[in-house]
Design a protein around this motif. Structure first.
Motif: not given
Length: 65
Positions: A26-29, A31-40
């Protein structure tokens, strides 16, 4: 997948029943990291390694004085 991971024949034959698990990122918010270009998600494989690094220390035997 086992060839890519470098599994040996004995490791593949002795996989435990609970060999597969997933890790969610997850990102800092929150949300799944994949939504920001990372791996979920990532796949983790549990196995019993046949070859591991040998201990570099010499064997020591305790002797009675």
């Amino acid at each position: 997948m086992q060839i890519i991971m470098g599994f040996r024949i004995g490791e593949a034959a002795r996989l435990p029943l609970d060999w597969k698990s997933w890790r969610e990122y997850l990102d800092a918010d929150g949300r799944p990291a994949g939504e920001r270009g990372g791996f979920s998600r990532s796949l983790l494989i549990r196995h019993f390694a046949e070859k591991q690094g040998e201990d570099e220390r010499p064997n020591r035997v305790l002797k009675k004085p």
